[in-house]
Design an enzyme around this catalytic site. Structure first.
Site, PDB file in Angstrom:
ATOM      1  N   LYS A 170       0.859  -1.184   0.000  1.00 26.01           N
ATOM      2  CA  LYS A 170       0.000   0.000   0.000  1.00 26.01           C
ATOM      3  C   LYS A 170       0.891   1.229   0.000  1.00 26.01           C
ATOM      4  O   LYS A 170       1.426   1.632   1.029  1.00 26.01           O
ATOM      5  CB  LYS A 170      -0.918   0.055   1.218  1.00 26.01           C
ATOM      6  CG  LYS A 170      -1.977   1.169   1.107  1.00 26.01           C
ATOM      7  CD  LYS A 170      -2.324   1.810   2.434  1.00 26.01           C
ATOM      8  CE  LYS A 170      -1.392   2.920   2.833  1.00 26.01           C
ATOM      9  NZ  LYS A 170      -1.486   4.145   1.984  1.00 26.01           N
ATOM     10  N   CYS A 279      13.709  11.132   8.044  1.00 30.45           N
ATOM     11  CA  CYS A 279      13.530  10.761   9.455  1.00 30.45           C
ATOM     12  C   CYS A 279      14.849  10.749  10.225  1.00 30.45           C
ATOM     13  O   CYS A 279      14.847  10.854  11.444  1.00 30.45           O
ATOM     14  CB  CYS A 279      12.829   9.416   9.565  1.00 30.45           C
ATOM     15  SG  CYS A 279      13.563   8.113   8.572  1.00 30.45           S
ATOM     16  N   GLU A 380       9.184  15.815  16.124  1.00 24.82           N
ATOM     17  CA  GLU A 380       9.743  15.708  14.784  1.00 24.82           C
ATOM     18  C   GLU A 380       9.043  16.717  13.877  1.00 24.82           C
ATOM     19  O   GLU A 380       7.841  16.614  13.629  1.00 24.82           O
ATOM     20  CB  GLU A 380       9.562  14.294  14.231  1.00 24.82           C
ATOM     21  CG  GLU A 380      10.218  14.095  12.884  1.00 24.82           C
ATOM     22  CD  GLU A 380      10.095  12.669  12.377  1.00 24.82           C
ATOM     23  OE1 GLU A 380      11.042  12.175  11.763  1.00 24.82           O
ATOM     24  OE2 GLU A 380       9.035  12.048  12.618  1.00 24.82           O
TER      25      GLU A 380
END
Length: 477
Positions: A170, A279, A380
């Site tokens: 996905k 990230c 973040e």
């Protein structure tokens, strides 16, 4: 505008059973560049059934066949590199120089690396009279993010195929165009029907259906920590394995022995390269207290020298817009929160950059006077925002670096041996020492709320394997 109306299931392009349409917005122009058909629970069930059936034979395929398959996929992506680069630029707004030099090569590298690992990987070893086997775990639901789309898909697809697993992928709705191209490459590479299946759609529908499905044996998810927790909860009732690569708030420690200009310049360039949408970005720059003023001056100078890519053909090191309107709004919120909490905004900020008429742009942003308890040091941001934090001693720097709910990556710059010693004390899944580059053979993943799995290279295979002990299978004279 491109129109994609099919899903890829069982080796064929098929109409969705639960059709929906979502739009892909080019963040550079803020206009719709493609429409993509999404599926639903019934489409996931159909894809899982195809993968389950294909697993019977593919799990028994030879290592040589799987290695050749991976090499064909790598070659197929390389042959269509310009198409992949264009797709990534359209869905992410990345300038062509970045999508072609960084995004596409990173994706290719994981297939090539997995093929190389297979040359010597041991799926069985003998221990006394027992054969200890590593066997494919089964049907794997793969849910990657949008920020490095081709690369993050490859991190999951390559080891799954290498180990003999079958796949239901996905892609992220925001960045699905390159995955549709990948499905074409995989089809052309001769991957057997049902081994690789692609179901587009929103995470709350397609992702949840994958995580909940009883015939999915493991889920590999990359994304936010909150979304990762939701995937784990959805998967819990069927006791399937869940591998998570989640958020980060990485520290970049500049030791007193470092060349300050080089270290700070490298830190700023590093987090700005993908507009901070990485990230592992070292968004907390830790600097000795007596060097903060000079480090700030250098950081501002470097940040202000980085141009904005207001066209696809902008040359390096120009940076593009934020990938989505929603993410842009979140970055604006966090920048405003930083100012509100007392951090000093040195350059950049929440306002639209001068001269920019369209695109979700945020100028390279530098904060000083940041303490580690501020929101911009804890959350973040996922944008081109650097927080400069002062420390008194090296031990204090290590304490600040480790004082985070995350532990995905880290950086240490300074005299080599001292930097290595500091790296050993950081509670994080990887640490870059000085100018080290990414290593596709080294495990990638985090501590704490940054996740619980590992990707990349040989160790990345483990997520897709089960151990089986066959006792008494060997006869000793």
């Amino acid at each position: 505008m491109k129109i994609h109306s099919k899903l890829y299931i069982g080796g064929e392009w098929v109409d969705p059973l639960n059709p929906s349409i979502f739009e892909v917005v080019n963040p550079l122009t803020e206009t719709v560049c493609a429409t993509v058909a999404g599926g639903g629970e019934d489409d996931v069930a159909r894809a899982v059934a195809a993968a389950r059936e294909a697993f019977k034979e593919f799990s028994q395929s030879s290592v040589e066949d799987r290695r050749a398959m991976l090499e064909r996929i790598a070659a197929g992506i390389k042959a269509r590199a310009d198409e992949f680069s264009e797709a990534i630029s359209m869905e992410m707004g990345a300038p062509t120089w970045w999508s072609s030099r960084a995004q596409v090569p990173a994706g290719i590298a994981h297939y090539s690396t997995a093929a190389k690992v297979l040359e010597s990987f041991e799926f069985q070893k003998i221990q006394g009279t027992t054969a200890i086997r590593r066997e494919p775990i089964g049907v794997c639901g793969l849910i990657p993010p949008w920020n490095w789309p081709l690369n993050q898909v490859a991190c999951k697809v390559a080891p799954a195929l290498a180990t003999g697993c079958t796949i239901v992928l996905k892609p992220a709705e925001q960045a699905s165009l390159d995955s549709l191209l990948l499905a074409e490459v995989i089809h052309e590479a001769g991957v057997p029907p049902g081994v690789f299946n692609l179901v587009n759609g929103p995470g709350r529908v397609v992702g949840a259906s994958i995580a909940e499905h009883p015939d999915v044996d493991m889920v590999s998810f990359t994304g936010s920590t909150m979304a990762g927790a939701n995937v784990s909860k959805a998967a819990a009732d069927t006791i399937k394995r869940v591998s998570l690569e989640l958020g980060g708030k990485s520290a970049n420690i500049v030791l007193p022995s470092a060349d300050l200009k080089d270290a700070v310049g490298r830190a700023v360039q590093g987090i700005m390269s993908n507009v901070g949408q990485t990230c592992t970005a070292g968004t907390r720059l830790l600097v000795p207290s007596d060097k903060v003023a000079e480090a700030t001056r250098i950081a501002v100078e470097v940040a202000e020298s980085i141009p904005l890519a207001t066209s696809w053909d902008a040359p390096a090191p120009a940076i593009g817009p934020i990938a989505t309107k929603r993410q842009h709004a979140e970055i604006v919120r966090l920048i405003s929160e930083g100012v509100k909490e007392g951090a000093k905004l040195e350059t950049g900020g929440a306002d639209r950059p001068d001269g920019v008429r369209s695109g979700y742009f945020i100028a390279p942003t530098i904060f000083s006077n940041v303490s580690n308890d501020m929101t911009i040091a804890r959350e973040e941001i996922f944008g081109p925002v650097l927080s400069i934090i002062a420390y008194d001693t090296v031990d204090n720097a290590i304490e600040i670096a480790n004082d985070s709910p995350y532990g995905l990556s880290g950086y240490v710059q300074g005299e080599h041996q001292e930097a290595v010693e500091v790296a050993r004390k950081m509670r994080t899944g990887q640490v870059f020492v000085n100018a080290a580059h990414a290593d596709f053979n080294a495990p990638f993943g985090g501590y704490k709320q940054s996740g619980n799995g590992r990707e990349w290279g040989e160790i990345g295979f483990d997520e897709f394997l089960e151990y089986k002990s066959v006792l008494g299978s060997e006869i000793k004279n």
